[in-house]
Structure formats: structure tokens, C-alpha cells
Scaffold this motif. Structure first.
Motif, PDB file in Angstrom:
ATOM      1  N   GLY A   8       0.836  -1.132  -0.004  1.00  0.00           N
ATOM      2  CA  GLY A   8       0.135  -0.015  -0.067  1.00  0.00           C
ATOM      3  C   GLY A   8       0.559   1.276  -0.052  1.00  0.00           C
ATOM      4  N   GLY A   9       2.024   1.111   0.116  1.00  0.00           N
ATOM      5  CA  GLY A   9       2.868   2.216   0.074  1.00  0.00           C
ATOM      6  C   GLY A   9       2.892   3.265  -1.339  1.00  0.00           C
ATOM      7  N   GLY A  10       3.369   4.129  -1.383  1.00  0.00           N
ATOM      8  CA  GLY A  10       3.462   4.940  -2.666  1.00  0.00           C
ATOM      9  C   GLY A  10       3.737   6.322  -2.293  1.00  0.00           C
ATOM     10  N   LEU A  11       3.560   7.267  -3.516  1.00  0.00           N
ATOM     11  CA  LEU A  11       3.716   8.452  -3.634  1.00  0.00           C
ATOM     12  C   LEU A  11       2.403   9.318  -3.369  1.00  0.00           C
ATOM     13  N   VAL A  12       2.255  10.027  -2.638  1.00  0.00           N
ATOM     14  CA  VAL A  12       1.144  11.010  -2.353  1.00  0.00           C
ATOM     15  C   VAL A  12       1.035  12.540  -2.284  1.00  0.00           C
ATOM     16  N   GLN A  13       0.594  13.505  -2.399  1.00  0.00           N
ATOM     17  CA  GLN A  13       0.767  14.626  -2.186  1.00  0.00           C
ATOM     18  C   GLN A  13       0.100  15.165  -0.842  1.00  0.00           C
ATOM     19  N   PRO A  14       0.915  16.222  -0.506  1.00  0.00           N
ATOM     20  CA  PRO A  14       0.497  16.745   0.979  1.00  0.00           C
ATOM     21  C   PRO A  14      -0.878  16.807   1.164  1.00  0.00           C
ATOM     22  N   GLY A  15      -1.576  16.478   2.101  1.00  0.00           N
ATOM     23  CA  GLY A  15      -3.031  16.487   2.597  1.00  0.00           C
ATOM     24  C   GLY A  15      -3.654  15.239   2.050  1.00  0.00           C
ATOM     25  N   GLY A  16      -2.918  14.312   1.234  1.00  0.00           N
ATOM     26  CA  GLY A  16      -3.673  13.086   0.773  1.00  0.00           C
ATOM     27  C   GLY A  16      -3.604  12.069   1.712  1.00  0.00           C
ATOM     28  N   SER A  17      -3.989  10.894   1.626  1.00  0.00           N
ATOM     29  CA  SER A  17      -4.578   9.746   2.139  1.00  0.00           C
ATOM     30  C   SER A  17      -3.702   8.451   1.688  1.00  0.00           C
ATOM     31  N   LEU A  18      -3.355   7.560   2.455  1.00  0.00           N
ATOM     32  CA  LEU A  18      -2.879   6.355   2.108  1.00  0.00           C
ATOM     33  C   LEU A  18      -3.101   5.186   3.159  1.00  0.00           C
ATOM     34  N   THR A  19      -3.767   4.056   2.627  1.00  0.00           N
ATOM     35  CA  THR A  19      -3.623   2.930   3.565  1.00  0.00           C
ATOM     36  C   THR A  19      -2.775   1.943   3.527  1.00  0.00           C
ATOM     37  N   LEU A  20      -1.992   1.504   4.330  1.00  0.00           N
ATOM     38  CA  LEU A  20      -1.001   0.490   4.465  1.00  0.00           C
ATOM     39  C   LEU A  20      -1.524  -0.734   4.914  1.00  0.00           C
ATOM     40  N   SER A  21      -1.115  -1.804   4.617  1.00  0.00           N
ATOM     41  CA  SER A  21      -1.618  -3.047   4.799  1.00  0.00           C
ATOM     42  C   SER A  21      -0.493  -3.975   5.403  1.00  0.00           C
TER      43      SER A  21
END
Length: 128
Positions: A8-21
Motif C-alpha cells: 500500500g505504500g507509494g507517492l502521495v501529495q501533501p494532505g492526501g491519504s494512504l492505507t498501508l496493509s
């Protein structure tokens, strides 16, 4: 043999969301190893820091600096512990690791040194 596999990792912009599993693959005799699990991270040039821990279905600790932005949870049917990350900041960038250890609830915390089993980690980059 217990194995932990993050995704679930990756590149995201500030203010964004990610979910790691973190999928935990274990045999019945390893079950005591997966009750207490946690997420940790390490930024380049910095030491490893604890993010959050969970004891079976109950979150037990969160790092104070998160200020409610991250949520740890477990889905037993999928043998997965997740980390929902919201309002991400550039300082959140780094390698994120899942870990498990045979611990009782009272010491299932980022405040103690962890040994146990670790995944290989996933990269999270927060950048515009």
C-alpha cells in the motif's frame, strides 16, 4: 514460520491519504506472536520511531505527534493489520514497517523496544 508482508505504500501529495496493509501469515503455533502488532517508520538519516500498536482488535498506542491523523485496525478474516493515514505531510515520508511480537496487552506499546518479527517495509513518499 511467521511472515509479515506490507503493501500500500507509494507517492502521495501533501494532505492526501494512504492505507498501508500488513498481512500476517502464520501457523497455529505462532498465534501468540500476532496478538500484539504495530507500525513503525524510519526516515532517511533518522532512527526508527513507533507509530501505532494494536492488541488483537484494540488499538493500544498512537504516537503523540500523529494528532489523530492515523488509525490502526485489524481485519481478522483477512489476517491483516492496516494503517489508515490521513492529511499526510512531507515529514511522514519514510519506510514503514509492520511488526509483531508475543506481548501481553499491558506492554503492547510503542513505548517499549521491539524485537519479534518484522516485515520488509514499504516506502511512503509525501511530496508535491
Amino acid at each position: 514460520e511467521l511472515q509479515l508482508v506490507e503493501s500500500g505504500g507509494g507517492l502521495v501529495q501533501p494532505g492526501g491519504s494512504l492505507t498501508l496493509s500488513c498481512e500476517y501469515r502464520y501457523s497455529s503455533w505462532d498465534i501468540s506472536e500476532v496478538g500484539c502488532m504495530g507500525w513503525f517508520r524510519q526516515a532517511p538519516g533518522k532512527g526508527r520511531e513507533g507509530i501505532a500498536t494494536i492488541y488483537w482488535d484494540e488499538p493500544t498506542t498512537y504516537a503523540p505527534f500523529l494528532k489523530g491523523r492515523f488509525t490502526i485496525s485489524r481485519e481478522r478474516s483477512k489476517n491483516t493489520v492496516s494503517l489508515q493515514m490521513n492529511n499526510l505531510k512531507p515529514d511522514d515520508s519514510g519506510m514503514y514497517y509492520c511488526a509483531s511480537e508475543s506481548r501481553s496487552r499491558s506492554v503492547c506499546s510503542i513505548d517499549f523496544t521491539w524485537g519479534g518479527t518484522w516485515g520488509r517495509g514499504v516506502q511512503v513518499t509525501v511530496s508535491s
